[in-house]
Motif scaffolding. Sequence first.
Motif, mmCIF file in Angstrom:
data_model
loop_
_atom_site.group_PDB
_atom_site.id
_atom_site.type_symbol
_atom_site.label_atom_id
_atom_site.label_comp_id
_atom_site.label_asym_id
_atom_site.label_seq_id
_atom_site.Cartn_x
_atom_site.Cartn_y
_atom_site.Cartn_z
ATOM 1 N N LYS A 23 97.953 70.851 52.519
ATOM 2 C CA LYS A 23 97.469 69.272 51.403
ATOM 3 C C LYS A 23 97.285 68.475 51.985
ATOM 4 O O LYS A 23 98.118 67.269 52.292
ATOM 5 C CB LYS A 23 98.357 69.367 49.935
ATOM 6 C CG LYS A 23 97.935 69.173 48.978
ATOM 7 C CD LYS A 23 98.605 69.078 47.979
ATOM 8 C CE LYS A 23 97.635 69.247 46.475
ATOM 9 N NZ LYS A 23 98.116 69.224 45.387
ATOM 10 N N SER A 24 96.391 67.810 51.874
ATOM 11 C CA SER A 24 96.003 66.192 52.720
ATOM 12 C C SER A 24 96.440 65.100 51.336
ATOM 13 O O SER A 24 96.725 65.636 50.489
ATOM 14 C CB SER A 24 94.713 65.821 53.230
ATOM 15 O OG SER A 24 93.904 65.977 51.915
ATOM 16 N N HIS A 25 96.387 63.838 51.616
ATOM 17 C CA HIS A 25 96.864 62.978 51.261
ATOM 18 C C HIS A 25 95.919 63.071 49.759
ATOM 19 O O HIS A 25 96.241 62.391 48.674
ATOM 20 C CB HIS A 25 97.137 61.328 51.918
ATOM 21 C CG HIS A 25 94.741 60.931 52.465
ATOM 22 N ND1 HIS A 25 94.634 61.309 53.564
ATOM 23 C CD2 HIS A 25 94.162 60.304 51.793
ATOM 24 C CE1 HIS A 25 93.540 61.011 53.445
ATOM 25 N NE2 HIS A 25 93.220 60.084 53.489
ATOM 26 N N ASP A 26 95.053 63.224 49.564
ATOM 27 C CA ASP A 26 93.559 63.043 49.187
ATOM 28 C C ASP A 26 93.071 64.601 47.955
ATOM 29 O O ASP A 26 92.720 65.135 47.611
ATOM 30 C CB ASP A 26 92.018 62.740 49.900
ATOM 31 C CG ASP A 26 91.597 63.726 50.486
ATOM 32 O OD1 ASP A 26 91.680 64.301 51.231
ATOM 33 O OD2 ASP A 26 90.372 63.424 51.121
ATOM 34 N N ASN A 27 94.207 65.411 48.041
ATOM 35 C CA ASN A 27 94.164 66.633 47.444
ATOM 36 C C ASN A 27 93.428 67.665 47.915
ATOM 37 O O ASN A 27 93.805 68.329 47.420
ATOM 38 C CB ASN A 27 94.558 66.132 46.163
ATOM 39 C CG ASN A 27 95.509 65.514 45.443
ATOM 40 O OD1 ASN A 27 96.597 65.466 46.119
ATOM 41 N ND2 ASN A 27 95.271 64.516 44.614
ATOM 42 N N VAL A 28 92.966 67.388 49.546
ATOM 43 C CA VAL A 28 92.230 68.556 49.928
ATOM 44 C C VAL A 28 93.057 69.531 50.577
ATOM 45 O O VAL A 28 93.751 69.272 51.252
ATOM 46 C CB VAL A 28 91.247 68.133 50.826
ATOM 47 C CG1 VAL A 28 90.564 69.308 51.719
ATOM 48 C CG2 VAL A 28 89.864 66.988 49.988
ATOM 49 N N ASN A 36 88.003 74.639 52.538
ATOM 50 C CA ASN A 36 88.812 73.974 52.120
ATOM 51 C C ASN A 36 88.436 73.296 50.684
ATOM 52 O O ASN A 36 87.881 73.872 50.648
ATOM 53 C CB ASN A 36 89.033 72.433 52.516
ATOM 54 C CG ASN A 36 87.789 71.730 52.692
ATOM 55 O OD1 ASN A 36 87.269 70.973 51.602
ATOM 56 N ND2 ASN A 36 87.359 71.141 53.425
ATOM 57 N N LYS A 38 89.215 71.540 46.851
ATOM 58 C CA LYS A 38 89.714 70.766 45.815
ATOM 59 C C LYS A 38 90.144 70.422 44.672
ATOM 60 O O LYS A 38 88.806 70.995 44.222
ATOM 61 C CB LYS A 38 89.291 69.221 46.177
ATOM 62 C CG LYS A 38 90.147 67.737 45.926
ATOM 63 C CD LYS A 38 89.688 66.930 46.911
ATOM 64 C CE LYS A 38 88.407 66.332 46.719
ATOM 65 N NZ LYS A 38 87.975 64.472 46.941
ATOM 66 N N GLU A 40 89.684 68.145 40.772
ATOM 67 C CA GLU A 40 89.614 66.577 40.745
ATOM 68 C C GLU A 40 89.982 67.281 39.265
ATOM 69 O O GLU A 40 88.585 67.017 38.696
ATOM 70 C CB GLU A 40 89.296 65.703 41.213
ATOM 71 C CG GLU A 40 89.865 65.129 42.653
ATOM 72 C CD GLU A 40 88.667 64.581 43.112
ATOM 73 O OE1 GLU A 40 89.365 63.766 43.689
ATOM 74 O OE2 GLU A 40 87.639 64.814 42.914
#
Length: 348
Positions: A23-28, A36, A38, A40
Amino acid sequence: MKLKFLLIIAFLSVISCKQEQKKSHDNVISLSSKLNYKEEGENFHFESGKFKYDFKTNQIPFKKVILLNSSLLGFISEIGAENTVIGVSSPEYIYSEKINNLITQGKIQNVGNEQKYDVEKIISLKPDAIFTNYIASFENTYELLKNNGIQVIFLDEYMEQKPLEKTAYLKLFGKLFGKKAIAEKKYSEIEKNYKELIQLALKSKSQPKVLANEMYGDVWYLPGGKTFTANYISDAYADYILKNNSEEKAVTMSFEEVYAKSVQTQYWVNVGNHLSKQELLNINPYYGKLEVFKKGKIYGLTAKEKQKSNDFFESGVVRSDLVLKDYIKIFHPELLPDYQLTYMKELQ
């Protein structure tokens, strides 16, 4: 012919992802380098290769879908979402007993085959979405479906070369079909099994030499050293003859080249859907010259085959743990004395 095509696609497809799920910093959330997603708020976004999809949360979970590839049925079956399927192509290649029963009952319709899809029937069924691998030659058909309000989703799971990353597609299916909890649970179980099996294989005192695939015409299509077959063999603690190869696709060789490289090979795997050594010889008499043919063991993918269907290309797409377990049983039978092969079978 389709089964041979599936064999070729399965073993020769280019390699993909090299990154772990994270999980990356932009919630991906990355399931692989090709997939991938995400979330939101009220929006669910995912990317599959070059294709991007956006859904409002009130558009999912899907209730009615059509699948044009039997390999994708493996994910549907694993999360218990078979009742959402209203159409399939080439039903004769489908292994799942539950799906076949639904077809017999008329609850799932035949919408054509890889030669020609019944676009009118697909439109009349009004699916929430169609799932398929992307094939460039069908671009006009895809556009026609989209123009009629049909959501077409391309998932090229067959291009994934790391077994667990292919299995991880379960998580996307869980999101799209309202089966998140069961998908996460199934993935965790398979991942745990797979990693434990790798450690079990390392306990073996031997690392046998392995040959893979077969010839088509005058060419032997060997899995490159970075392909999923090579990954499976490595994880099963065996010595694949092209383990040091850096190709992320098939490596073509003549029989003479393979003959030279396969000296002292003990196992020959993935010889397709052949049932006997004599059948191999009938196809290509040169096979009889191989040391592994005369002294080793040969395995095909026929343990779960019914007429034209083969479960290796259905549930085997998802159950990477069982595929790996088969390889370990073949290469190191002493480690799994009570296990019976799931997808593979020795040629006699």
